[in-house]
Design an enzyme around this catalytic site. Structure first.
Site: not given
Ligand code: 13P
Length: 241
Positions: A9, A11, A96, A98, A165, A171, A204
């Site tokens: 991904n 992003k 997702h 985010e 996730e 991250g 990660s």
């Protein structure tokens, strides 16, 4: 049979020039990767056409990072499923964390996006996961089960991928222990009616921890953020033993 899917991904990273450079380096490094695994790159919208053209004859599948539920309309900044399939997109990330955190995505909009994706023949990758606070409060499983119950209303489990996730592992460099990721993914699997749904872990993932993650019995693949941006790192993940 559950398919192994290794997805990157990107992003909001990489211009078309950078994407082309990545592919030249990456493609040659995955020639010997075992056939049992599907390799997917979920790239920014502006990179889709460029990447699509460079994928001819090779095993990488194209993915997008979002899709709207309507075929067309006055939805500034959104993209429809047919716009994605037209340029060769096969997979699309939906929900997702985010998107949920910064763009007001809810289980309801996630549900509409999932159905629209499937109706156009796209395979959605539904993301679920808890925050650190929710984990510490002991409600991680409840949160995830809710996301699944609400997100999957009326959604077929035949062409579906789920990614677990944990938000605190995205991250941050802090990977969820692989045994714990496996346990939660087992909980997710128990909610599903189709035993063949691929369930990925994301958060990660790196070349140094991929083997341990993929050795877990419930984990069928990974959704990789940061480490999918560097060709050598992502190839190291795809080529896990
Ligand atoms: P990182 O691999 O950078 O933690 O990101 C995970 C992720 O959000 C993939 O969708």
């Amino acid at each position: 049979m559950r398919k192994v899917i290794i997805a990157g991904n990107w992003k909001m990273y990489k211009t078309q020039g950078e994407a082309t450079e990545f592919l030249m380096e990456f493609s040659s490094q995955i020639d010997d990767a075992p056939e049992d695994r599907e390799v997917v790159l979920c790239v920014p919208f502006t990179d889709l056409t460029t990447v699509s053209k460079s994928l001819h004859g090779n095993r990488i599948r194209l993915g997008a990072q979002n899709v709207h539920w309507e075929e067309c309309g006055a939805y500034t900044g959104e993209i429809s499923a047919s716009m994605l399939t037209e340029v060769g997109v096969r997979y699309v990330i939906v929900g997702h964390s985010e998107r949920r955190q910064y763009f007001g995505e809810t289980d309801e909009t996630v549900n509409m996006r999932l159905k629209a994706a499937q109706a156009s023949g796209l395979i959605p990758i539904l993301c679920v996961g808890e925050t650190k606070q929710q984990r510490d409060a002991g409600i991680a499983e409840k949160v995830i089960i809710n996301q699944l119950n609400n997100g999957l209303i009326g959604v077929s489990q035949a062409k579906l991928v789920i990614a677990y996730e944990p938000i605190w592992a995205i991250g941050t460099g802090e990977t969820c222990e692989s045994a714990e990721a496996n346990r939660v993914i087992g909980v997710i699997r128990a909610q599903l009616t189709n035993p063949d749904v691929t369930i990925q872990y994301g958060g990660s993932v790196k070349p140094s921890n991929i083997a341990e993650i993929m050795a877990q019995p419930h984990i069928d693949g990974v959704l990789v953020g940061g480490a999918s941006l560097a060709a050598t790192d992502f190839a190291g993940i795809v080529n896990y033993k």
